[in-house]
Design an enzyme around this catalytic site. Sequence first.
Site: not given
Length: 284
Positions: A107-108, A202, A137, A164, A158
């Site tokens: 994840d970022m 998304t 992102q 966020a 991804r």
Amino acid sequence: MIPPVANRFVAGERAIEALEYARRLDRDGVVPLVNLLGSHHDDRASVRADAAEYRALADRLATLEGEAAISVKPTQLGLDLDDSVFRGELERIVSRGRDRDVFVWLDMEEHGTVEATLEATVDLAAAYGDGIGVCLQADLYRTREDFDRLADTDAALRLVKGGAYPRPEAIAYTDPDRRDRAYRTLLERAFRRRGDAIAVATHDPAMIDHAQRLARRHDTDFQIQMLMGVRPAAQRDLAREHDVAQFVPYGERWKRWVLNRGRRNVGLAARAVGGTVIPGNRVS
């Protein structure tokens, strides 16, 4: 015990509940992407415990008939403590995932973690091949260069809109329309340059339609990723022609996750809650 409504977004507090849910997804042709909730651990014991649980998850997910993946946060694996702690724990998880044929997504998180996350991804993709992927992102100005840096590696990408985490305007697009344009551009670059190993994460139907057009134009496919509890009917429908993965969170830290989902996107949360509490109303 997780109460009604909240359990639409979280699989349970224990790994056994997440695995039971993952098996149901597997039978429906949806790839479970399992995440143990937690981040920003500031003690070594918590880091070790979560890393050990991820390795055990890889063992258990390997028993599914279809594909499976896990998704981890860098600060969950000790990035706030020391980069070497983070890298050591992540490499052990990726190694276990490769042995069990379970994919590992990284994840970022906040913008201050981006560089360390990408450096680890590049190094592990070189060492372990295509068993790891990372999130990019679109809202960050730096993402264009980050994409170029990763485009020729074996790491899967991804692609998310972003937004966020709070961002200063000096480093990110904060206007939603401008963020959407940046996301479209990122998708176009990815399909043109990569051709495979792309995950479009998304819930926006317009962006999924855009990705489908790009896939047809470039004669390739992609994975669609969505959250548990959001547009479940659409996920099942899309799974008939695409590789669809669902992000499946679990763990005792579920309250913060559910509250954040509602705070960050009231519309999605309201639609999902409506689908839970109103008889006959399906989220689509």
